[in-house]
Design a protein around this motif. Structure first.
Motif, PDB file in Angstrom:
ATOM      1  N   THR A  62       0.672  -1.150  -0.151  1.00  0.00           N
ATOM      2  CA  THR A  62      -0.181   0.119  -0.101  1.00  0.00           C
ATOM      3  C   THR A  62       0.961   1.133   0.134  1.00  0.00           C
ATOM      4  O   THR A  62       2.113   1.210   0.549  1.00  0.00           O
ATOM      5  CB  THR A  62      -0.703   0.146   1.149  1.00  0.00           C
ATOM      6  N   MET A  63       0.283   2.294  -0.364  1.00  0.00           N
ATOM      7  CA  MET A  63       1.148   3.387  -0.824  1.00  0.00           C
ATOM      8  C   MET A  63       1.881   4.074   0.641  1.00  0.00           C
ATOM      9  O   MET A  63       3.029   4.377   0.339  1.00  0.00           O
ATOM     10  CB  MET A  63       0.377   4.721  -1.228  1.00  0.00           C
ATOM     11  N   GLY A  64       1.453   4.001   1.739  1.00  0.00           N
ATOM     12  CA  GLY A  64       2.117   4.721   3.040  1.00  0.00           C
ATOM     13  C   GLY A  64       3.309   3.489   3.215  1.00  0.00           C
ATOM     14  O   GLY A  64       4.355   4.274   3.544  1.00  0.00           O
ATOM     15  N   VAL A  65       2.898   2.270   3.313  1.00  0.00           N
ATOM     16  CA  VAL A  65       4.121   1.476   3.916  1.00  0.00           C
ATOM     17  C   VAL A  65       5.231   1.246   2.986  1.00  0.00           C
ATOM     18  O   VAL A  65       6.260   0.979   3.336  1.00  0.00           O
ATOM     19  CB  VAL A  65       3.420   0.147   4.470  1.00  0.00           C
ATOM     20  N   MET A  66       4.689   1.228   1.531  1.00  0.00           N
ATOM     21  CA  MET A  66       5.597   1.393   0.794  1.00  0.00           C
ATOM     22  C   MET A  66       7.135   2.355   0.770  1.00  0.00           C
ATOM     23  O   MET A  66       8.068   2.061   0.683  1.00  0.00           O
ATOM     24  CB  MET A  66       5.220   1.327  -0.762  1.00  0.00           C
ATOM     25  N   ASP A  67       6.577   3.636   1.256  1.00  0.00           N
ATOM     26  CA  ASP A  67       7.310   4.487   1.593  1.00  0.00           C
ATOM     27  C   ASP A  67       8.323   4.517   2.790  1.00  0.00           C
ATOM     28  O   ASP A  67       9.103   4.970   3.159  1.00  0.00           O
ATOM     29  CB  ASP A  67       6.620   5.743   1.833  1.00  0.00           C
ATOM     30  N   ASN A 113      10.066  -1.380  -5.281  1.00  0.00           N
ATOM     31  CA  ASN A 113       9.135  -0.133  -5.303  1.00  0.00           C
ATOM     32  C   ASN A 113       9.840   0.811  -6.084  1.00  0.00           C
ATOM     33  O   ASN A 113       9.276   1.694  -6.513  1.00  0.00           O
ATOM     34  CB  ASN A 113       9.254   0.466  -3.760  1.00  0.00           C
ATOM     35  N   LYS A 114      11.168   0.573  -6.486  1.00  0.00           N
ATOM     36  CA  LYS A 114      11.770   1.598  -7.051  1.00  0.00           C
ATOM     37  C   LYS A 114      11.285   1.996  -8.234  1.00  0.00           C
ATOM     38  O   LYS A 114      11.431   3.122  -8.898  1.00  0.00           O
ATOM     39  CB  LYS A 114      13.329   1.736  -7.185  1.00  0.00           C
ATOM     40  N   LYS A 115      10.388   1.102  -9.073  1.00  0.00           N
ATOM     41  CA  LYS A 115       9.857   1.811 -10.355  1.00  0.00           C
ATOM     42  C   LYS A 115       8.255   2.140 -10.268  1.00  0.00           C
ATOM     43  O   LYS A 115       7.653   2.153 -11.190  1.00  0.00           O
ATOM     44  CB  LYS A 115      10.039   0.481 -11.310  1.00  0.00           C
ATOM     45  N   VAL A 116       7.744   2.202  -8.888  1.00  0.00           N
ATOM     46  CA  VAL A 116       6.653   2.492  -8.611  1.00  0.00           C
ATOM     47  C   VAL A 116       6.454   3.963  -8.519  1.00  0.00           C
ATOM     48  O   VAL A 116       7.167   4.841  -8.029  1.00  0.00           O
ATOM     49  CB  VAL A 116       6.014   1.911  -7.339  1.00  0.00           C
ATOM     50  N   GLU A 117       5.475   4.550  -9.446  1.00  0.00           N
ATOM     51  CA  GLU A 117       5.551   5.848  -9.722  1.00  0.00           C
ATOM     52  C   GLU A 117       5.477   6.787  -8.441  1.00  0.00           C
ATOM     53  O   GLU A 117       5.831   7.867  -8.302  1.00  0.00           O
ATOM     54  CB  GLU A 117       4.281   6.288 -10.635  1.00  0.00           C
ATOM     55  N   TRP A 118       4.591   6.408  -7.464  1.00  0.00           N
ATOM     56  CA  TRP A 118       4.526   7.181  -6.404  1.00  0.00           C
ATOM     57  C   TRP A 118       5.343   7.042  -5.142  1.00  0.00           C
ATOM     58  O   TRP A 118       5.303   7.851  -4.191  1.00  0.00           O
ATOM     59  CB  TRP A 118       2.946   7.130  -5.783  1.00  0.00           C
ATOM     60  N   TYR A 119       6.213   6.191  -5.475  1.00  0.00           N
ATOM     61  CA  TYR A 119       7.149   5.988  -4.329  1.00  0.00           C
ATOM     62  C   TYR A 119       8.067   6.967  -3.905  1.00  0.00           C
ATOM     63  O   TYR A 119       8.652   7.542  -4.989  1.00  0.00           O
ATOM     64  CB  TYR A 119       7.807   4.566  -4.529  1.00  0.00           C
ATOM     65  N   ARG A 120       8.384   7.405  -2.550  1.00  0.00           N
ATOM     66  CA  ARG A 120       9.242   8.408  -2.497  1.00  0.00           C
ATOM     67  C   ARG A 120      10.381   7.877  -1.328  1.00  0.00           C
ATOM     68  O   ARG A 120      11.294   8.577  -1.322  1.00  0.00           O
ATOM     69  CB  ARG A 120       8.679   9.715  -1.802  1.00  0.00           C
ATOM     70  N   GLY A 121       9.994   6.976  -0.454  1.00  0.00           N
ATOM     71  CA  GLY A 121      11.092   6.671   0.390  1.00  0.00           C
ATOM     72  C   GLY A 121      11.091   7.738   1.418  1.00  0.00           C
ATOM     73  O   GLY A 121      12.209   8.327   1.659  1.00  0.00           O
ATOM     74  N   ARG A 122      10.660   7.500   2.443  1.00  0.00           N
ATOM     75  CA  ARG A 122      10.575   8.703   3.316  1.00  0.00           C
ATOM     76  C   ARG A 122      11.208   8.100   4.692  1.00  0.00           C
ATOM     77  O   ARG A 122      10.262   7.653   5.652  1.00  0.00           O
ATOM     78  CB  ARG A 122       9.151   9.416   3.683  1.00  0.00           C
ATOM     79  N   GLY A 123      12.645   7.985   4.714  1.00  0.00           N
ATOM     80  CA  GLY A 123      13.047   7.522   5.970  1.00  0.00           C
ATOM     81  C   GLY A 123      14.445   7.095   5.888  1.00  0.00           C
ATOM     82  O   GLY A 123      15.195   7.807   4.979  1.00  0.00           O
ATOM     83  N   TYR A 124      15.068   6.571   6.961  1.00  0.00           N
ATOM     84  CA  TYR A 124      16.388   6.203   6.877  1.00  0.00           C
ATOM     85  C   TYR A 124      16.318   4.744   7.476  1.00  0.00           C
ATOM     86  O   TYR A 124      15.790   4.382   8.333  1.00  0.00           O
ATOM     87  CB  TYR A 124      17.237   7.074   7.715  1.00  0.00           C
ATOM     88  N   TRP A 125      17.075   3.836   6.779  1.00  0.00           N
ATOM     89  CA  TRP A 125      17.308   2.218   7.068  1.00  0.00           C
ATOM     90  C   TRP A 125      18.739   2.133   7.453  1.00  0.00           C
ATOM     91  O   TRP A 125      19.808   2.325   6.518  1.00  0.00           O
ATOM     92  CB  TRP A 125      16.781   1.707   5.790  1.00  0.00           C
TER      93      TRP A 125
END
Length: 788
Positions: A413-418, A426-438
């Motif tokens: 889902t959109m939120g947890v993908m980020d 996820n890197k080819k999913v258009e809405w993905y932004r990656g909001r965090g540090y891992w």
């Protein structure tokens, strides 16, 4: 003993004869069918299991595999001390082998006649409906024509349907007084099941009468001749033949039809062919019954181990009759009912059971969703709202990020993908932004017989790699947390967070982790000490996230307050006994503020997810304004069927724990533990000897097993990862399997994993281990790119 495959052959039409009750005439019905076959085919040889058939259907081949000395219920007969009781799997193997032998000798019709009624006990006390279920033969049901027979016949039919049997026909004797056949004909017509009424057999002469035996035989012979001439049994047999043919044709056509219509998840369809799709006829315990036309001209089924536990969901086995009954009960009682503002017993019982059993005093509230991804979506909303509420942040004006681990995956889902780092998912999913540090992290695996914790290549501050004598030693966190490694972990984590916040201006709203094992990222076994230290630093240094942050305390209700950041544990995969314990968090000695469970929650039957939260997290959404509420939900929220199944599934699993169902596995791993006879901290249903031996495999980079999970990392000179093909050879070897069974498995790049249900039988797992040994230790599989 190897698992038993379901019974299906192109040439042999095999059926099982069940009775709605005892003494309803199963043997007479079997004789009628066999006589009809003889009249319509040239000199056939037909199998049976009764002297009655031998007498009244000439040319019948009979086979009585097991017989008690006295005509009493098996649970009584079994009390005879001198009697050797065959195991259920021995009975199944004998029945299937007999049918298979007959199929290979030109026999084209077979009946397997049961004893008593549908639920009459087998030799070991199990219901016959459950005993014979792995064979899943199509059913000829002999209904009851006597007083009360309508009820018993319908009940027998429903019991068979509940277990996944196909009832192909119904026969019963005509009784002009009760006329059960008239009512039942209409009942079964609605279900497209043919019913054939038969004339009642002649009354048996009294044994003291002159020539009683001879007169009885003459009367029965005349009866069978009259039935053959005066009823449409021949038409029924033609219909049974057509259904057998249609079943095979459907199985043969399914891959092609699916290739035309189905869009599969996590599948690249480019180059995919129908032959890449497996047709599953049924499933039982840990095994699919798969169709294999190429391997068997007879069109047979083969037992295939469900090596991914059907994407990690299987807990109590496929086709579990108790869970099926739970689902049917809830469906009959409720169907689905609107949940907001209402309550029903299954949802309340499940919530209370979870809160009482997880052993986490922080958790006070349960939120229902449909699956792990949506449950984690809710958890993220909870965590971010709580942090913003406490620190006065405005998420509409600034980005609030999350903390996590590299390789994590929490859903699509959109939120947890980020909430996951950029990856193949996820890197080819258009809405993905990656909001965090891992954080990268140390990983655990067994290599060359030694448990090793390998530090990330670019993290010298974490110190050198670590070695341990046993898996339990890895989990001795109370000792390890004070070690030099523990201190280095904490300092590295604290310094990294300080840099991210103070120098890069990041704001974090939650710490999200999959405890112990990161599943979809490649079965990454994180050093549990690192996760423990990460949690302790986050909670112990709230000033890292806000200089005015309060220290940890207790809520007015006396519950622990969250500190620093809300801690969210994604136990969708690792929770509820998957790793051998009720919760994966217990391995870390840490209580989360929010915890998410799915997968095993319903034992593998239906989708359901729960997000458990602390009272303090709950209060962050409390306000006079409706817009401040947690505005999240699903049409099927707290689906009564799922909740009832989950209640019964949890109770069953907890009872297994109390009963010591896994004690043999614990003892197997105890010898490798440093606990001096105490129960090991970590163990697996996969044998310790196998895991130890595989760690020496030439192409094996590392291996580990916990609970029902076995993970094998194969060497790949190209670096491994999700796109690696290093594990494909092993996957293909397992799919080819042996003569009796095969293994369906999934790979994550260069990692092949296998997973069992928590009810898996040791004998079945040992058989699968034999395939693994042959493939990886005996040189049966060549691992590409595995050279050093």
């Amino acid at each position: 003993m190897p698992p038993v495959g379901a019974a299906l052959w192109r040439s042999l039409r095999a059926h099982q004869v069940y009775g709605a009750n005892t003494d309803v005439g199963k043997t007479i019905v079997s004789t009628v069918l066999c006589n009809a076959i003889q009249r319509n085919q040239a000199a056939p040889r037909l199998p049976s299991s009764s002297p009655h058939l031998q007498r009244y259907a000439n040319g019948i081949l009979t086979e009585c595999l097991y017989q008690f000395d006295e005509p009493v219920s098996p649970h009584i007969a079994a009390r005879q001390k001198s009697l050797t009781i065959p195991r259920d799997d021995e009975i199944l193997t004998a029945v299937r082998q007999t049918l298979s032998d007959w199929a290979g000798t030109g026999i084209n019709f077979a009946l397997v006649e049961t004893a008593g009624g549908v639920h009459s006990p087998g030799p070991n006390g199990n219901s016959q409906a459950d005993l014979y279920r792995p064979l899943r033969l199509p059913i000829v049901l002999v209904a009851d024509s006597r007083l009360g027979g309508i009820s018993s016949s319908i009940s027998a039919y429903e019991s068979l349907r509940l277990r996944g049997y196909d009832v192909h026909s119904v026969l019963l004797f005509r009784d002009d007084y009760y006329q059960n056949h008239e009512y039942l004909r209409t009942y079964f017509q609605k279900k497209s099941i043919p019913l054939v009424p038969l004339p009642s057999p002649p009354a048996r002469p009294q044994s003291h009468e002159p020539d009683a035996v001879a007169r009885d035989e003459e009367a029965m012979a005349a009866y069978y001749d009259r039935v053959a001439r005066g009823t449409d049994v021949t038409g029924l047999l033609e219909e049974l033949t057509a259904k057998n043919t249609a079943r095979i044709e459907r199985l043969e056509a399914m891959p092609g039809r699916a290739h035309e219509t189905i869009w599969y998840p996590f599948t690249q369809h480019h180059g995919m062919a129908p032959t890449d799709i497996t047709a599953i006829d049924s499933a039982y315990d840990d095994f699919f019954q798969t169709y294999r036309p190429a391997a068997s001209p007879e069109g047979g089924l083969r037992a295939t181990f469900d090596g991914s536990a059907s994407w990690w969901t299987q807990g109590l086995g496929h086709g579990n009759p108790d869970l099926a009954l739970s689902a049917a009960y809830a469906a009959g009682r409720y169907g689905h009912v609107m949940f907001p503002g209402n309550i029903h017993e299954p949802a309340l019982s499940l919530a209370e059971t979870l809160l009482e059993s997880v052993g986490n005093p922080r958790l006070q509230k349960v939120f229902y969703t449909d699956n792990g991804s949506t449950g984690m979506e809710v958890a993220v909303k909870m965590g971010l709202r709580a942090a913003c509420h406490r620190y006065g942040w405005d998420a509409s004006q600034e980005q609030i990020s999350i903390l996590g681990l590299k390789g994590s995956y929490h859903g699509d889902t959109m939120g947890v993908m980020d909430c996951s780092e950029p990856s193949t998912y996820n890197k080819k999913v258009e809405w993905y932004r990656g909001r965090g540090y891992w954080f990268d992290f140390p990983q655990v695996r067994l290599s060359q017989g030694t448990w090793r914790i390998a530090m990330p290549v670019d993290m010298e501050a974490l110190g050198p790699d670590l070695q341990f004598a046993s898996l339990s030693a890895v989990f001795d966190l109370e000792a390890r947390v004070q070690s030099e490694a523990g201190q280095r972990y904490k300092e590295y984590i604290r310094a990294t967070l300080e840099t991210l916040v103070q120098q890069h201006g990041m704001k974090f709203g939650a710490l999200i982790m999959e405890p112990v094992i990161l599943g979809a990222g490649g079965m990454l076994f994180c050093d549990p000490l690192f996760q423990r230290c990460l949690t302790e630093v986050v909670r112990g240094h709230p000033e890292l996230f806000d200089e005015d942050a309060p220290r940890a305390s207790s809520t007015p209700a006396g519950q622990p307050s969250w500190s620093g950041l809300p801690v969210i544990f994604d136990e969708v995969f690792t929770g509820l006994y998957r790793l051998g314990r009720r919760t994966a968090a217990s391995f870390l000695g840490v209580d989360a503020d929010v915890a998410v469970n799915a997968k095993l929650l319903t034992g593998g039957l239906v989708p359901l997810c729960t997000t458990l939260a602390s009272a303090e997290i709950f209060e962050a959404f409390s306000s006079p304004e409706k817009s401040d509420a947690l505005l999240h939900g699903h049409s099927y929220t707290a689906h009564a069927v799922g909740c009832q199944v989950a209640v019964d599934s949890l109770r069953t699993m907890m009872q297994m724990e109390r009963d010591g169902s896994w004690d043999a596995s614990r003892r197997d791993w105890q010898s490798s533990s440093s606990s001096d006879g105490d129960s090991p901290e970590a163990w697996s249903t996969w044998s310790h000897g196998l895991v130890h031996d595989l760690s020496y495999g030439e192409g094996v980079e590392g291996v580990f097993a916990m609970g029902t999970v076995l993970s094998i990392s194969l060497k790949d000179t190209q670096g491994g990862g999700y796109t690696s093909t290093a594990a494909q050879g092993l996957q293909q070897a397992l799919a080819a399997g042996g003569r009796e069974f095969a293994v369906h498995s999934r790979v994550l790049g260069n990692v092949l994993y296998l997973m069992a249900s928590i009810t898996a039988q040791a004998e079945a797992l040992r058989a699968i281990e034999g395939l693994l040994r042959a493939a990886l230790l005996d040189g049966a599989v060549s691992i590409p790119g595995a050279t050093d």
